[in-house]
Design a protein around this motif. Structure first.
Motif, PDB file in Angstrom:
ATOM      1  N   ALA A 313       5.108  -1.543   4.462  1.00 52.92           N
ATOM      2  CA  ALA A 313       3.901  -1.908   5.220  1.00 52.92           C
ATOM      3  C   ALA A 313       4.164  -1.984   6.717  1.00 52.92           C
ATOM      4  CB  ALA A 313       3.346  -3.243   4.715  1.00 52.92           C
ATOM      5  N   GLN A 314       5.387  -2.394   7.086  1.00 44.85           N
ATOM      6  CA  GLN A 314       5.727  -2.535   8.506  1.00 44.85           C
ATOM      7  C   GLN A 314       5.573  -1.211   9.267  1.00 44.85           C
ATOM      8  OE1 GLN A 314       9.957  -3.131   9.150  1.00 44.85           O
ATOM      9  NE2 GLN A 314      10.425  -2.424   7.077  1.00 44.85           N
ATOM     10  N   HIS A 315       5.812  -0.088   8.573  1.00 42.98           N
ATOM     11  CA  HIS A 315       5.707   1.214   9.228  1.00 42.98           C
ATOM     12  C   HIS A 315       4.249   1.584   9.523  1.00 42.98           C
ATOM     13  CE1 HIS A 315       9.939   1.834   8.569  1.00 42.98           C
ATOM     14  NE2 HIS A 315       9.809   1.716   7.271  1.00 42.98           N
ATOM     15  N   ALA A 356      -1.498   1.869  -2.767  1.00 44.56           N
ATOM     16  CA  ALA A 356      -0.863   1.839  -1.448  1.00 44.56           C
ATOM     17  C   ALA A 356      -1.781   1.181  -0.432  1.00 44.56           C
ATOM     18  CB  ALA A 356      -0.509   3.248  -1.003  1.00 44.56           C
ATOM     19  N   THR A 357      -3.075   1.505  -0.497  1.00 46.16           N
ATOM     20  CA  THR A 357      -4.049   0.907   0.416  1.00 46.16           C
ATOM     21  C   THR A 357      -4.047  -0.608   0.279  1.00 46.16           C
ATOM     22  OG1 THR A 357      -5.432   2.882   0.139  1.00 46.16           O
ATOM     23  CG2 THR A 357      -6.458   0.969   1.170  1.00 46.16           C
ATOM     24  N   ALA A 358      -4.048  -1.083  -0.963  1.00 40.07           N
ATOM     25  CA  ALA A 358      -4.054  -2.531  -1.213  1.00 40.07           C
ATOM     26  C   ALA A 358      -2.776  -3.187  -0.697  1.00 40.07           C
ATOM     27  CB  ALA A 358      -4.218  -2.792  -2.713  1.00 40.07           C
ATOM     28  N   THR A 364      -0.262  -6.191   6.170  1.00 39.39           N
ATOM     29  CA  THR A 364      -0.574  -6.330   7.591  1.00 39.39           C
ATOM     30  C   THR A 364      -0.897  -7.774   7.975  1.00 39.39           C
ATOM     31  OG1 THR A 364      -2.938  -5.888   7.245  1.00 39.39           O
ATOM     32  CG2 THR A 364      -1.517  -3.988   7.717  1.00 39.39           C
ATOM     33  N   GLY A 365      -1.358  -8.558   7.009  1.00 43.77           N
ATOM     34  CA  GLY A 365      -1.688  -9.954   7.288  1.00 43.77           C
ATOM     35  C   GLY A 365      -2.952 -10.147   8.100  1.00 43.77           C
TER      36      GLY A 365
END
Length: 431
Positions: A313-315, A356-358, A364-365
């Motif tokens: 997710a960080q990417h 992946a979307t979820a 992202t928070g």
């Protein structure tokens, strides 16, 4: 720079994955391969990948599997005890004199049963009873199937089994309180549009075509394959008990389902003897586990991919921060308009590419789980209701001899409108 390249490679592999799904690729293999690929592309350390992608997500999913098992068992008990067939048969007494009223009753009964029942086995068992009833009053096959499928999808907003499957992506969301207020409202919105659909299509009801349609699917009321047993009328309330116990007494799903199963067995005479009780339990449990065996393996592969997506997710954070609206209202409107992207296991279907979307949205928070779960549940339930890759819809198309394009032609426009309205409800309740 390195993170940008990784993001591009992740998105390219994601696009290939969607193409693979649209071509009918096996989802279990697809998700498992994607979990490996995203671990490699994201340069996740080997030990971390083993633990955080392949071990912990699967082990942490254990409680959800228990919910799925008990939910499937309850669905089987409703069918095998005779409660679901009896409710279905009662609707047929309206007869051919008032076909529209009869059709609406069938839709309401379908939704009532699937408030708690779940699984393709339960859908088939109920479908072979209710679909011939719809055909017998002159409803065309494609209209009958669309109405039936959408009526199954509507109560999934409050179905505790399906809710606990999507909760795997949003662990901090809570089934109860404000969510159930939203769930019931969204369910009634969808049911209202199914009924409106039947009212609009009533001129296409032709009783003179009933025999032809019944012959086409090779069905009738006497050869449905499910014996209609005599059950007391009080047993008709059993499907609502699990949800009622949560709403009234805040019970967890497991004791609610167990209590419902016991009451169903008592009311239908399946606990008259020790041997009879044991035989009934063994039979229903065996069928229930068989119904969901494929689903469990599918969910294991999906949750591993979700683990890989979360670690990556960080990417995506810079990209999502740039393109994602930070307004709850704008996001809700956008997902309502884009809801058809959930079809064919697309990027808004959480049991498809939307996993992946979820995972990325959660990572992202930017928004809390209480908002994100219903936000993505709405388009996902559009797919559950009218997607031709959904298992029971695949069965329905084959059983009713309906063309995919006809099913989509009627189903997608209705569910698109429903999705936009229900996304507005998401904002109203959780924004």
């Amino acid at each position: 720079m390195g993170s940008t390249i990784i993001s591009i490679l992740l998105l390219v592999s994601f696009a290939i994955f969607i193409f693979y799904i649209l071509k009918g690729g096996n989802l279990v293999i697809g998700f498992f391969v994607m979990a490996i690929l995203w671990s490699i592309i994201g340069m996740i350390p080997f030990g971390t990948a083993i633990q955080k992608v392949f071990a912990e997500p699967a082990l942490n999913y254990g409680p959800t599997i228990i919910y799925i098992v008990f939910g499937s068992w309850f669905g089987r008990v409703l069918v095998e005890s005779g409660i679901a067939p009896a409710i279905s048969e009662a609707t047929n007494k309206v007869g051919k004199k008032k076909p529209l009223i009869a059709a609406i009753l069938v839709i309401l009964v379908t939704a009532f049963i699937f408030i708690s029942a779940y699984g393709v086995g339960s859908v088939i068992a109920i479908g072979v009873i209710l679909l011939p009833i719809l055909l017998s009053i002159g409803i065309p096959r494609e209209i009958a199937l669309v109405a039936f499928s959408l009526a199954i999808g509507a109560p999934m907003y409050v179905n505790v089994v399906l809710y606990n499957q999507i909760k795997a992506f949003f662990p901090h969301a809570i089934y109860g309180g404000k969510y159930l207020e939203f769930g019931w409202t969204a369910m009634f919105v969808q049911l209202a549009f199914v009924i409106l659909f039947l009212i609009i299509m009533r001129k296409k009801f032709k009783p003179q075509n009933a025999d032809v349609n019944l012959t086409t699917i090779g069905a009738g009321f006497d050869d449905s394959g499910v014996e209609t047993k005599q059950v007391p009328c009080v047993a008709y309330v059993v499907p609502i008990i699990p949800v009622a116990m949560n709403m009234l007494f805040k019970w967890d799903a497991i004791p609610s389902l167990v209590l419902s199963i016991i009451i169903a067995m008592l009311l239908t005479g399946n606990m008259k003897s020790y041997k009879g009780t044991v035989d009934f339990i063994n039979m229903t449990v065996s069928k229930a586990i068989s119904d969901i065996s494929g689903l469990i393996i599918f969910m294991m592969a999906l949750i591993m991919f979700s683990g890989a997506a979360t670690l990556n997710a960080q990417h995506f954070e810079p990209l999502f921060n740039a393109i994602l609206p930070h307004s709850h209202l704008v996001l809700a409107v956008a997902l309502g308009i884009l809801a058809p992207l959930a079809l064919f296991r697309g990027p808004l279907q959480v049991w498809g590419a939307g996993a992946a979307t979820a995972a990325v949205l959660t990572g992202t928070g930017l928004f809390n789980d209480a908002f994100l779960l219903p936000l993505l549940y709405v388009p996902t339930l559009m797919a559950v209701s009218t997607d031709i890759t959904q298992s029971w819809n695949v069965w329905g198309l084959d059983y009713m001899k309906v063309k995919s394009k006809d099913f989509l032609k009627y189903g997608v426009p209705i569910m698109w409108i429903v999705s936009i309205i229900n996304e507005m409800l998401v904002y109203a309740f959780f924004g």
